[in-house]
Design an enzyme around this catalytic site. Structure first.
Site, PDB file in Angstrom:
ATOM      1  N   GLU A  94       9.301  55.745  12.076  1.00  0.00           N
ATOM      2  CA  GLU A  94       8.561  54.509  12.416  1.00  0.00           C
ATOM      3  C   GLU A  94       8.054  53.863  11.194  1.00  0.00           C
ATOM      4  O   GLU A  94       7.436  54.549  10.129  1.00  0.00           O
ATOM      5  CB  GLU A  94       7.511  54.900  13.377  1.00  0.00           C
ATOM      6  CG  GLU A  94       7.694  55.221  14.655  1.00  0.00           C
ATOM      7  CD  GLU A  94       6.391  55.576  15.526  1.00  0.00           C
ATOM      8  OE1 GLU A  94       5.572  54.739  15.328  1.00  0.00           O
ATOM      9  OE2 GLU A  94       6.592  56.238  16.483  1.00  0.00           O
ATOM     10  N   ASN A  95       8.248  52.665  11.221  1.00  0.00           N
ATOM     11  CA  ASN A  95       7.551  51.632  10.125  1.00  0.00           C
ATOM     12  C   ASN A  95       7.680  50.218  10.737  1.00  0.00           C
ATOM     13  O   ASN A  95       8.572  50.096  11.310  1.00  0.00           O
ATOM     14  CB  ASN A  95       8.177  51.814   8.665  1.00  0.00           C
ATOM     15  CG  ASN A  95       8.005  51.108   7.683  1.00  0.00           C
ATOM     16  OD1 ASN A  95       8.741  50.164   7.124  1.00  0.00           O
ATOM     17  ND2 ASN A  95       6.891  50.940   7.224  1.00  0.00           N
TER      18      ASN A  95
END
Ligand code: P53
Length: 474
Positions: free
Chosen positions: A373-374
């Protein structure tokens, strides 16, 4: 070329934040189904079951449950080689304590994974992403109850067996360490189904729940490897590094303690035992937790294959108690870092911090990393029929550059990169649609109005060429 040839370029979501269909195919009520919509700075409420007249944004979400075929075609057009989602536990075991799984739920994920594979997209699967059965909360007290270990392991084994030839990359508990903030109600409930009495000492309850989850995770890893030795089963850690406010040694010490309180979870996942700093802390605080010899053996026998982690922001901490024990309260002691910008939601944007944490993980564990995730949550406006989300492109580009430096300059082994919410979905923290991360726009607002139509933002075209060039053209 910096990144390996089989680098996994993907996008990440979680079942409860996009599927909707909260009662479709025999699905049970999950903890996400009893959380109302909040707003920026306004916490979501956790209601006593599903009540009439409340707005529960996860019930419909973006209706991926009914639209997944068209959506996956769009993901393929984007060029994804993997798709990170989760299996809603309540589709498989609606209440959580059943012996026999719900076939309609199992079939849904068979169809979904087949559709991905047909397009050359590998599913990357989280077993538990903030969506445990609500029945386990009301009947068992959530993860404060040891019995939940067996329920989870049964769920894990069921889906491992069913999808053993369709899924290689797995993660057990999403952001298991969010509950290091046990003062707010959000993380203990979403991580562990914990609700507290008004006068209850929350901290040991959180540690007990986390211990049971770590044991459950380790048992699942061991069983998973028996079912398919090729399985890669990872941890999933919310990585927000905590910097010292200054070079004052007290700030340095404080930051170190803060990091220990937030990252002992991955020590257990990777090493298969508790680090001495955390057992010493339990002893000092007089926490007597239920940890058996069998638990210790389970932890040692089920260590993870890789580190999956999310990275959005960094934190900073200042010592304010003059070194009196250097204890740390995550909900209270973080300070604003003047060296970095923050998003509208106060998340401090720090691309270099991504390279820093990749080195931190690599030094500590020497395991492959997977950035699962980012992303940048922002308000998007349609101008002349299109969203020009240059701010999102700038955020992702800056982070991918740092990720490449960590690989290229620092020698970190990296499996893949899956930006969060690459199709707009319901925010976990606030329940809003307005806090958007997507490269694909979904027409729906916070009140639940909209056509649910999908359209491409400028970032869609940008990410498409990033993938096509294996990260060379940013
Ligand atoms: P939202 C807090 C800090 C870091 C990551 O978050 C977090 C949270 C919880 O809000 O959650 C992860 O939607 C999580 C996703 C979530 C995403 O980050 O609050 O794994 O489910 O949607 C972004 O902006």
């Amino acid at each position: 070329m910096t990144l390996r040839k089989d680098f996994l370029w993907g996008g990440a979501v979680a079942a409860h934040q996009l599927e909707g269909g909260w009662q479709a195919g025999g699905k049970g009520v999950s903890v996400a189904d009893v959380m109302t919509v909040g707003a920026n700075g306004v916490a979501r409420r956790i209601t006593d079951g599903v009540l009439p007249g409340e707005n529960y944004p996860n019930h419909e979400a973006i209706d991926f449950y009914h639209r997944y075929k068209a959506d996956i075609a769009l993901f393929a057009e984007l060029g994804l080689t993997c798709f990170r989602t989760s299996i809603a536990w309540t589709r498989i075991f609606p209440k959580g304590d059943e012996k026999v799984p719900n076939e309609a739920g199992l079939q849904f994920y068979d169809d979904l994974f087949d559709e991905c594979l047909r397009h050359g997209i590998a599913p990357v699967i989280t077993l538990s992403h903030f969506e445990m059965p609500y029945h386990l909360v009301t009947e068992y007290g959530g993860w404060r109850n040891r019995k939940v270990i067996d329920f989870f392991v049964h769920f894990a084994e069921t889906v491992f067996r069913r999808y053993k030839d369709k899924v290689t990359y797995w993660m057990t508990f999403n952001e298991i360490n969010n509950q290091a903030n046990y003062v707010d109600d959000f993380a203990p409930f979403t991580n562990s189904g914990l609700k507290f009495e008004a006068d209850e000492d929350r901290e040991p309850v959180m540690y007990q729940a986390a211990h049971y989850e770590l044991v459950a995770s380790a048992r699942a890893v061991k069983i998973g490897h028996e079912i398919n030795p090729d399985f890669q089963i990872g941890s999933m850690i919310a990585m927000c590094p905590i910097y010292p406010a200054t070079m004052d040694p007290r700030d340095i010490m404080k930051a170190q303690v803060a990091m220990q309180r937030r990252y002992w979870f991955s020590d257990v996942h990777v090493r298969g035992h508790y680090p001495s700093y955390i057992t010493a802390y339990f002893k000092r605080r007089g926490f007597t937790l239920d940890m058996t010899e069998a638990d210790r053996q389970d932890l040692a026998a089920g260590t993870v294959d890789y580190i999956g982690f999310s990275y959005y922001m960094s934190f900073a901490v200042k010592d304010t108690d003059n070194g009196a024990g250097f204890d740390y309260d995550e909900a209270k002691e973080l300070i604003r870092n003047p060296y970095v910008e923050a998003s509208d939601w106060g998340w401090q944007i720090d691309p270099l911090g991504l390279r820093y944490v990749m080195n931190w993980f690599n030094e500590r564990y020497e395991l492959p990393l997977f950035i699962v995730e980012n992303g940048f949550g922002a308000v998007d406006e349609v101008v002349d029929g299109k969203i020009q989300d240059t701010y999102r492109i700038a955020y992702l580009k800056a982070h991918i550059e740092q990720m490449k430096d960590a690989v290229d300059i620092d020698g970190v082994e990296l499996i893949g990169y899956t930006p969060w919410g690459f199709i707009d979905l319901v925010s976990a923290g606030t329940g809003e649609m307005k806090k958007r991360y997507g490269m694909i726009y979904v027409d729906k607002d916070n009140e639940g109005n909209g056509t649910l139509n999908r359209s491409k933002k400028a970032s869609f075209d940008w990410y498409q060429q990033v993938i096509a060039s294996n990260g060379e053209v940013l």
